[in-house]
Motif scaffolding. Structure first.
Motif, PDB file in Angstrom:
ATOM      1  N   ILE B  78      44.596  39.920  12.758  1.00  0.00           N
ATOM      2  CA  ILE B  78      45.712  40.160  13.482  1.00  0.00           C
ATOM      3  C   ILE B  78      45.876  38.692  14.231  1.00  0.00           C
ATOM      4  O   ILE B  78      46.804  38.013  14.399  1.00  0.00           O
ATOM      5  N   ILE B  79      44.704  38.528  14.937  1.00  0.00           N
ATOM      6  CA  ILE B  79      44.521  37.538  15.906  1.00  0.00           C
ATOM      7  C   ILE B  79      44.774  36.130  15.321  1.00  0.00           C
ATOM      8  O   ILE B  79      45.738  35.394  15.631  1.00  0.00           O
ATOM      9  N   ASP B  80      44.087  35.924  14.168  1.00  0.00           N
ATOM     10  CA  ASP B  80      44.063  34.640  13.454  1.00  0.00           C
ATOM     11  C   ASP B  80      45.524  34.352  12.986  1.00  0.00           C
ATOM     12  O   ASP B  80      46.076  33.239  13.050  1.00  0.00           O
ATOM     13  N   GLN B  81      46.292  35.561  12.535  1.00  0.00           N
ATOM     14  CA  GLN B  81      47.649  35.385  11.741  1.00  0.00           C
ATOM     15  C   GLN B  81      48.695  35.298  12.885  1.00  0.00           C
ATOM     16  O   GLN B  81      49.447  34.210  12.755  1.00  0.00           O
ATOM     17  N   ALA B  82      48.381  35.946  14.002  1.00  0.00           N
ATOM     18  CA  ALA B  82      49.576  35.951  15.076  1.00  0.00           C
ATOM     19  C   ALA B  82      49.341  34.388  15.680  1.00  0.00           C
ATOM     20  O   ALA B  82      50.189  33.803  16.148  1.00  0.00           O
ATOM     21  N   SER B  83      48.173  33.948  15.873  1.00  0.00           N
ATOM     22  CA  SER B  83      48.020  32.408  16.390  1.00  0.00           C
ATOM     23  C   SER B  83      48.185  31.466  15.699  1.00  0.00           C
ATOM     24  O   SER B  83      48.944  30.579  16.238  1.00  0.00           O
ATOM     25  N   ALA B 102      63.621  30.401  16.930  1.00  0.00           N
ATOM     26  CA  ALA B 102      62.155  30.165  16.709  1.00  0.00           C
ATOM     27  C   ALA B 102      61.345  30.499  18.107  1.00  0.00           C
ATOM     28  O   ALA B 102      60.256  31.088  18.089  1.00  0.00           O
ATOM     29  N   PHE B 103      62.280  30.727  19.184  1.00  0.00           N
ATOM     30  CA  PHE B 103      61.533  31.074  20.388  1.00  0.00           C
ATOM     31  C   PHE B 103      61.285  32.473  20.500  1.00  0.00           C
ATOM     32  O   PHE B 103      60.144  33.086  20.543  1.00  0.00           O
ATOM     33  N   ASP B 104      62.312  33.083  19.883  1.00  0.00           N
ATOM     34  CA  ASP B 104      62.080  34.673  19.985  1.00  0.00           C
ATOM     35  C   ASP B 104      61.037  34.902  18.748  1.00  0.00           C
ATOM     36  O   ASP B 104      60.038  35.717  19.065  1.00  0.00           O
ATOM     37  N   TYR B 105      60.768  34.377  17.917  1.00  0.00           N
ATOM     38  CA  TYR B 105      59.560  34.468  16.997  1.00  0.00           C
ATOM     39  C   TYR B 105      58.269  34.139  17.755  1.00  0.00           C
ATOM     40  O   TYR B 105      57.294  34.908  17.663  1.00  0.00           O
ATOM     41  N   PHE B 106      58.290  33.160  18.536  1.00  0.00           N
ATOM     42  CA  PHE B 106      57.162  32.610  19.094  1.00  0.00           C
ATOM     43  C   PHE B 106      56.615  33.818  20.186  1.00  0.00           C
ATOM     44  O   PHE B 106      55.560  34.065  20.346  1.00  0.00           O
ATOM     45  N   LYS B 107      57.802  34.329  21.085  1.00  0.00           N
ATOM     46  CA  LYS B 107      57.424  35.406  21.834  1.00  0.00           C
ATOM     47  C   LYS B 107      57.029  36.550  20.928  1.00  0.00           C
ATOM     48  O   LYS B 107      55.980  37.216  21.647  1.00  0.00           O
ATOM     49  N   MET B 109      55.347  36.918  18.158  1.00  0.00           N
ATOM     50  CA  MET B 109      53.991  36.773  17.872  1.00  0.00           C
ATOM     51  C   MET B 109      53.033  36.947  19.276  1.00  0.00           C
ATOM     52  O   MET B 109      51.555  37.355  19.223  1.00  0.00           O
ATOM     53  N   GLU B 110      53.492  36.337  20.284  1.00  0.00           N
ATOM     54  CA  GLU B 110      52.664  36.115  21.322  1.00  0.00           C
ATOM     55  C   GLU B 110      52.090  37.487  21.976  1.00  0.00           C
ATOM     56  O   GLU B 110      51.139  37.775  22.284  1.00  0.00           O
ATOM     57  N   LYS B 111      53.168  38.413  22.059  1.00  0.00           N
ATOM     58  CA  LYS B 111      52.986  39.872  22.179  1.00  0.00           C
ATOM     59  C   LYS B 111      51.826  40.701  21.299  1.00  0.00           C
ATOM     60  O   LYS B 111      50.834  41.022  21.636  1.00  0.00           O
ATOM     61  N   ILE B 112      52.003  40.433  20.086  1.00  0.00           N
ATOM     62  CA  ILE B 112      51.084  40.973  19.196  1.00  0.00           C
ATOM     63  C   ILE B 112      49.473  40.251  19.434  1.00  0.00           C
ATOM     64  O   ILE B 112      48.751  41.117  19.473  1.00  0.00           O
ATOM     65  N   ARG B 113      49.684  38.876  19.433  1.00  0.00           N
ATOM     66  CA  ARG B 113      48.252  38.346  19.857  1.00  0.00           C
ATOM     67  C   ARG B 113      47.721  38.743  21.130  1.00  0.00           C
ATOM     68  O   ARG B 113      46.425  38.941  21.230  1.00  0.00           O
ATOM     69  N   LYS B 114      48.615  38.906  22.178  1.00  0.00           N
ATOM     70  CA  LYS B 114      47.972  39.263  23.233  1.00  0.00           C
ATOM     71  C   LYS B 114      47.145  40.533  23.147  1.00  0.00           C
ATOM     72  O   LYS B 114      46.296  40.730  23.844  1.00  0.00           O
ATOM     73  N   GLU B 115      47.897  41.581  22.880  1.00  0.00           N
ATOM     74  CA  GLU B 115      47.299  42.980  22.605  1.00  0.00           C
ATOM     75  C   GLU B 115      46.188  43.131  21.827  1.00  0.00           C
ATOM     76  O   GLU B 115      45.447  43.598  22.098  1.00  0.00           O
ATOM     77  N   ALA B 116      46.240  42.098  20.748  1.00  0.00           N
ATOM     78  CA  ALA B 116      44.969  42.196  19.808  1.00  0.00           C
ATOM     79  C   ALA B 116      43.877  41.682  20.554  1.00  0.00           C
ATOM     80  O   ALA B 116      42.624  42.229  20.343  1.00  0.00           O
TER      81      ALA B 116
END
Lengths: 206, 159
Positions: B78-83, B102-107, B109-116
């Motif tokens: 999950i971290i690799d993919q979100a990053s 694009a900014f919404d998408y970035f945010k 993914m940022e949330k998913i990455r942060k949690e993971a």
């Protein structure tokens, strides 16, 4: 300005050694169109760019190329890490091994060591961006060549990822070129190099 | 811990950004001698749509914590993919700074990455360079554990 995370950008998990494959993939590590060449090119060019958006783009893509360099190094390492002396002798890897054992050293497949003659930093934003677009295409072609020769799916998978990234970088640099040209006089883009030429009072070039 | 959902793919389609709408060369009303390398209408296709073969890394050795085990491999995936999604979106935003999609998408993914990453650092070890968990006091773990480039047939040689 580099922090790193303890992970590769894309997973590499190669289960079988193959010295012959390692010997041509190493061109993307230290060869003229490889990731180190790309990275040094973009990270060096950024200094003379006056347009901050495009300089930032160069930094971002240059950083990603460093991550790709690591992926290629990982591939070469995993292809050679458990080779026996017999395998080394049989595969033609012996010429590299005698100088580097099982280490990873930046050279082209043909043996030319990595060097700065393999890229240019011209200090002109149009020239540099066109050079970068060419570099991405050269890298893409090299990956195409690699994919024709590689049979192991564990190796082909990260290579295909890297090839796709080259195409995306080419797109981004094309857009960067348009951004630079937007700031120049459309009657003659070449009349003014923002990296060095000075503006007269009335002009608004950044 | 329940399985984290895999990151949804998302096709952003035409983002409608200014740069995307205008055909090349018309922004200033002049000609350009250079072709249009990026295509007339840049589309943002989320990178996960181009997913390749399955992810397969060596088993992560994760500590038991709070009486539940964590699948380090899944978290790592999950971290690799979100990053990576953020890497791609970052480059897109560099040349399409006004694109809100694009900014919404970035945010997202940022949330998913942060949690993971938060889960991963608690259970499996450090992965970021500018923070350290208290449990590593007297037991610094940054330069321990499986090296990120060791995988596949190199596993058996790790000490």
């Amino acid at each position: 300005m580099w922090a790193y995370e303890k992970r590769t950008q894309y997973p590499v998990n190669i289960k079988n050694n193959d010295a012959k494959t390692a010997m041509f993939i190493i061109s993307q590590y230290g060869g003229p169109d490889g990731e180190l060449s790309a990275s040094m090119r973009y990270l060096s060019q950024k200094f003379s760019f006056k347009n901050p958006r495009v300089a930032g783009l160069l930094n971002d893509i240059g950083t990603e190329e460093l991550a790709h360099l690591e992926i290629i190094g990982t591939i070469v390492h995993q292809l050679t890490c458990n080779l026996s002396p017999e395998e080394i002798k049989a595969s033609g890897f012996d010429k590299y091994y005698v100088d580097h054992t099982l280490g990873v050293w930046p050279q082209a497949a043909g043996g030319i060591p990595f060097n700065a003659c393999e890229f240019q930093v011209k200090g002109d934003p149009i020239t540099d961006l066109v050079e970068n677009m060419a570099a991405e295409q050269k890298a893409r072609s090299t990956y195409d060549n690699i994919l024709r020769l590689v049979k192991d799916p564990d190796v082909a998978d990260p290579i295909r990822f890297l090839r796709a990234r080259e195409v995306v970088h080419f797109q981004r640099f094309g857009e960067g070129l348009r951004m630079v040209q937007d700031d120049l006089d459309f009657r003659n883009f070449y009349a003014f190099n923002p990296s060095i030429d000075k503006c007269h009072d009335q002009c608004t070039v950044k | 811990m329940e399985e984290k959902k895999m990151i949804e793919t998302q096709n952003m389609g035409n983002c409608g950004c200014e740069r995307g709408r205008m055909p090349y060369g018309q922004m200033r009303g002049g000609r350009s001698s250079f072709g249009n390398p990026a295509g007339a209408r840049p589309q943002y296709t989320a990178p996960l749509q181009q997913r390749g073969r399955g992810y397969d890394v060596r088993q992560e050795v994760c500590m038991e914590h709070h009486a539940h085990k964590v699948d380090g491999r899944k978290l790592r995936k999950i971290i690799d993919q979100a990053s990576f999604a953020m890497d791609d979106a970052r480059l897109f935003l560099d040349t399409h700074p006004h694109c809100e999609e694009a900014f919404d998408y970035f945010k997202k993914m940022e949330k998913i990455r942060k949690e993971a990453i938060k889960e991963y650092e608690i259970h499996c070890g450090s992965i970021l360079s500018y923070q350290a968990d208290e449990r590593h006091r007297g037991d610094w773990d940054w330069n321990t554990g499986p090296l990120p480039w060791e995988n596949g047939c190199c596993n058996e040689r790790r000490v």
